[in-house]
Design a protein around this motif. Sequence first.
Motif, PDB file in Angstrom:
ATOM      1  N   ILE A  15       0.844  -1.213   0.000  1.00 29.93           N
ATOM      2  CA  ILE A  15       0.000   0.000   0.000  1.00 29.93           C
ATOM      3  C   ILE A  15       0.876   1.258   0.000  1.00 29.93           C
ATOM      4  O   ILE A  15       0.538   2.262  -0.625  1.00 29.93           O
ATOM      5  CB  ILE A  15      -0.969   0.018   1.207  1.00 29.93           C
ATOM      6  CG1 ILE A  15      -1.808  -1.255   1.270  1.00 29.93           C
ATOM      7  CG2 ILE A  15      -1.895   1.225   1.116  1.00 29.93           C
ATOM      8  CD1 ILE A  15      -2.670  -1.374   2.514  1.00 29.93           C
ATOM      9  N   PHE A  20      -2.705   4.957  -4.195  1.00 27.73           N
ATOM     10  CA  PHE A  20      -3.996   5.076  -3.522  1.00 27.73           C
ATOM     11  C   PHE A  20      -3.854   4.998  -2.010  1.00 27.73           C
ATOM     12  O   PHE A  20      -2.979   4.336  -1.490  1.00 27.73           O
ATOM     13  CB  PHE A  20      -4.938   3.958  -3.985  1.00 27.73           C
ATOM     14  CG  PHE A  20      -5.266   4.047  -5.441  1.00 27.73           C
ATOM     15  CD1 PHE A  20      -6.263   4.903  -5.888  1.00 27.73           C
ATOM     16  CD2 PHE A  20      -4.561   3.302  -6.366  1.00 27.73           C
ATOM     17  CE1 PHE A  20      -6.558   5.003  -7.240  1.00 27.73           C
ATOM     18  CE2 PHE A  20      -4.848   3.388  -7.726  1.00 27.73           C
ATOM     19  CZ  PHE A  20      -5.852   4.242  -8.162  1.00 27.73           C
ATOM     20  N   LYS A  21      -4.752   5.679  -1.325  1.00 27.35           N
ATOM     21  CA  LYS A  21      -4.866   5.474   0.107  1.00 27.35           C
ATOM     22  C   LYS A  21      -6.051   4.553   0.330  1.00 27.35           C
ATOM     23  O   LYS A  21      -7.053   4.632  -0.384  1.00 27.35           O
ATOM     24  CB  LYS A  21      -4.995   6.781   0.867  1.00 27.35           C
ATOM     25  CG  LYS A  21      -6.011   7.751   0.324  1.00 27.35           C
ATOM     26  CD  LYS A  21      -5.896   9.078   1.045  1.00 27.35           C
ATOM     27  CE  LYS A  21      -6.843  10.102   0.505  1.00 27.35           C
ATOM     28  NZ  LYS A  21      -6.695  11.422   1.046  1.00 27.35           N
ATOM     29  N   ARG A  22      -5.929   3.662   1.282  1.00 28.78           N
ATOM     30  CA  ARG A  22      -7.001   2.705   1.573  1.00 28.78           C
ATOM     31  C   ARG A  22      -7.775   3.204   2.786  1.00 28.78           C
ATOM     32  O   ARG A  22      -7.203   3.360   3.860  1.00 28.78           O
ATOM     33  CB  ARG A  22      -6.441   1.316   1.888  1.00 28.78           C
ATOM     34  CG  ARG A  22      -5.535   0.726   0.832  1.00 28.78           C
ATOM     35  CD  ARG A  22      -6.300   0.454  -0.456  1.00 28.78           C
ATOM     36  NE  ARG A  22      -5.722  -0.645  -1.220  1.00 28.78           N
ATOM     37  CZ  ARG A  22      -4.647  -0.559  -1.974  1.00 28.78           C
ATOM     38  NH1 ARG A  22      -3.973   0.560  -2.040  1.00 28.78           N
ATOM     39  NH2 ARG A  22      -4.223  -1.612  -2.646  1.00 28.78           N
ATOM     40  N   LYS A  27     -10.865   2.746  -1.865  1.00 27.85           N
ATOM     41  CA  LYS A  27      -9.607   3.331  -2.346  1.00 27.85           C
ATOM     42  C   LYS A  27      -9.818   4.788  -2.750  1.00 27.85           C
ATOM     43  O   LYS A  27     -10.813   5.117  -3.386  1.00 27.85           O
ATOM     44  CB  LYS A  27      -9.165   2.580  -3.598  1.00 27.85           C
ATOM     45  CG  LYS A  27      -8.299   1.376  -3.388  1.00 27.85           C
ATOM     46  CD  LYS A  27      -7.980   0.856  -4.770  1.00 27.85           C
ATOM     47  CE  LYS A  27      -6.885  -0.125  -4.815  1.00 27.85           C
ATOM     48  NZ  LYS A  27      -6.527  -0.487  -6.193  1.00 27.85           N
ATOM     49  N   LYS A  28      -8.863   5.634  -2.424  1.00 24.97           N
ATOM     50  CA  LYS A  28      -8.925   7.022  -2.898  1.00 24.97           C
ATOM     51  C   LYS A  28      -7.542   7.449  -3.365  1.00 24.97           C
ATOM     52  O   LYS A  28      -6.532   6.994  -2.821  1.00 24.97           O
ATOM     53  CB  LYS A  28      -9.401   7.941  -1.773  1.00 24.97           C
ATOM     54  CG  LYS A  28     -10.856   7.742  -1.430  1.00 24.97           C
ATOM     55  CD  LYS A  28     -11.453   8.956  -0.751  1.00 24.97           C
ATOM     56  CE  LYS A  28     -12.953   8.903  -0.643  1.00 24.97           C
ATOM     57  NZ  LYS A  28     -13.497   7.760   0.029  1.00 24.97           N
ATOM     58  N   SER A  29      -7.481   8.301  -4.357  1.00 23.69           N
ATOM     59  CA  SER A  29      -6.192   8.720  -4.903  1.00 23.69           C
ATOM     60  C   SER A  29      -5.427   9.564  -3.888  1.00 23.69           C
ATOM     61  O   SER A  29      -6.009  10.346  -3.137  1.00 23.69           O
ATOM     62  CB  SER A  29      -6.417   9.530  -6.179  1.00 23.69           C
ATOM     63  OG  SER A  29      -5.216  10.114  -6.574  1.00 23.69           O
ATOM     64  N   TYR A 196      -4.723   6.316   5.542  1.00 19.50           N
ATOM     65  CA  TYR A 196      -4.090   5.865   4.295  1.00 19.50           C
ATOM     66  C   TYR A 196      -4.032   4.345   4.209  1.00 19.50           C
ATOM     67  O   TYR A 196      -3.952   3.798   3.115  1.00 19.50           O
ATOM     68  CB  TYR A 196      -2.628   6.351   4.237  1.00 19.50           C
ATOM     69  CG  TYR A 196      -2.395   7.724   3.678  1.00 19.50           C
ATOM     70  CD1 TYR A 196      -3.432   8.643   3.524  1.00 19.50           C
ATOM     71  CD2 TYR A 196      -1.115   8.108   3.301  1.00 19.50           C
ATOM     72  CE1 TYR A 196      -3.181   9.905   3.021  1.00 19.50           C
ATOM     73  CE2 TYR A 196      -0.855   9.366   2.798  1.00 19.50           C
ATOM     74  CZ  TYR A 196      -1.884  10.261   2.664  1.00 19.50           C
ATOM     75  OH  TYR A 196      -1.628  11.511   2.161  1.00 19.50           O
TER      76      TYR A 196
END
Length: 305
Positions: A15, A20-22, A27-29, A196
Amino acid sequence: MNERRIIWATMRAVIETDRFKRKKSGKKSKSHWNLFQSLLNYFVLLLKLSGLYRRGLRNAKNIRINKAVFEFNSLPLSFNGLKILHLSDLHIDTLPGIEDLIIEKIRPLEYDLCLITGDYRKDTQGPSHHIYPAIEKIIRNIRAQEGIYGILGNHDSYLMVKHLERMGVHMLINESIELPRKDEKIIITGTDDPYYYFTDMAIEALEETEGPFKIAMVHTSELFDIAAKNHYDLYLCGHTHGGQICLPGGFPLITHQFEGKQFFRGKWKFNELQGYTSSGCGVSAIPIRFNCPGEITLIELIRNI
Ligand SMILES: [Fe+2]
């Protein structure tokens, strides 16, 4: 390293290297952070031209000691009066020399236990070796008879765990410890950062522990609902820096969190769960604060009789 830690380290390594952040919500950029940094550069220029930058720097160095008392029916009697030194968001390399200011503030304090809720460095990636001497200097000056426990934040790397443990910080990575006193105990659970690096392992850690009194250490307040559902009594976190740059009256412009946003600073309550979100000792991105002092928190736990 035990099997669970190996699985966690492998997942986190993956990760940490992707774009991406989890989060619990998916998931988000991470790309917004680069845009945020660029905007900050213009903001800093404006502050320097207006003369406000030096004032913000002075504010960032003016770290307060905040005291918070929590009362519980569930606290085992032998832990009545337990004092916790809560440190968060040291970001030790954003403001050179901040370690000496923190040590000076900590020195006269009396406490039994120290809990550190993540974000030891400025950047979210890259090398960390340059921060260890200053972090170790702080750790050497913490006198906590019942130990020093830490978790990682979203600015930290899984590679930092072994260095922090070598310094004497007992890192809790989706795991719990029992803290005994006489024939009683309390539980302290530490999770990986959910801003994240969220994985189900954080939820499992909060779900699997039974005890008469449980403290959750999570970098952000985002797991408040899961902690409450699993009968945690106290939830300690940081991450928001209280806003760091706030409007007069302490109104934050940005808190960098969506879930649990209402718990962005200080004491809070959700059902039976009581919590504290530290404004952090340090600063991230730029070494300034406005209308939101940094803090070292001295927490006292009281048993309702
Ligand atoms: Fe932080």
